[in-house]
Design a protein around this motif. Sequence first.
Motif, PDB file in Angstrom:
ATOM      1  N   PHE A   1      20.573  -4.768   6.969  1.00 22.53           N
ATOM      2  CA  PHE A   1      21.063  -6.126   8.501  1.00 22.53           C
ATOM      3  C   PHE A   1      19.487  -6.470   8.590  1.00 22.53           C
ATOM      4  O   PHE A   1      18.440  -5.845   8.264  1.00 22.53           O
TER       5      PHE A   1
ATOM      6  N   ASP B   1      25.284 -12.843  14.619  1.00 20.87           N
ATOM      7  CA  ASP B   1      24.451 -12.040  14.478  1.00 20.87           C
ATOM      8  C   ASP B   1      23.315 -11.962  16.006  1.00 20.87           C
ATOM      9  O   ASP B   1      23.158 -13.228  16.398  1.00 20.87           O
TER      10      ASP B   1
ATOM     11  N   GLU C   1      25.171  -7.135  13.768  1.00 19.11           N
ATOM     12  CA  GLU C   1      26.404  -7.784  13.298  1.00 19.11           C
ATOM     13  C   GLU C   1      27.576  -6.949  14.031  1.00 19.11           C
ATOM     14  O   GLU C   1      27.925  -6.142  14.506  1.00 19.11           O
TER      15      GLU C   1
END
Length: 200
Positions: free
Chosen positions: A33, A92, A97
């Motif tokens: 991420f 995002d 997310e």
Amino acid sequence: MQQFLALLGALGTVLALISQLLAGSPSSGAGGFPVPPPSSQVIVVTDGLGDVHVNGITVGQPVDQIRVLHEGFPEDGTVVFLETGDTRVRYDFEGAEYYVAEGVVTRIGMPHTPEGIRGGSGLAEATARYGRPVHGYSSSNGGRYAVYVAEEQLNLAWIFEYSGRSVRKVYLDHSLDRMRRDAAAVVRPMLGHRSTGSSS
């Protein structure tokens, strides 16, 4: 009564966020991420009622409400296909997310769980923390996933994408019941083909 519980949950969230800020949130691992700037580290906490808050956002929360409460939450997302075959819109925001269907968050991808399971953690750590997985599956793109109970009452599952014996990505998903049904559907056909041990 529901308003009281909602207020109590919100108060728990605020207290948990303050506590997490004072104690310091676990640092982001290599979970795949985007790592936010140090000034906006991803905050992942539980509220004491079983819900997980990622930057103050929960699975089941309407996007319209999120935009009111979180300045800067994107107006536009990206349509994606999940490994389950479902379609979602992904937003995002602040290092996490948020996956949305019909205007509601159904999944959150985050760098780590509140308990610290993150990219690079072993699946054995996840099993020690959350118990035996309720399901495991592979996607058409070669991804492998292990599913654990996050919160029974809220139908929440931890889904860990993994490689070898290590976690790659961490998701909280509103799909525990579905994952259990999918696991049962896989087991039944296998049981039907099992040899009974007798010969004819």
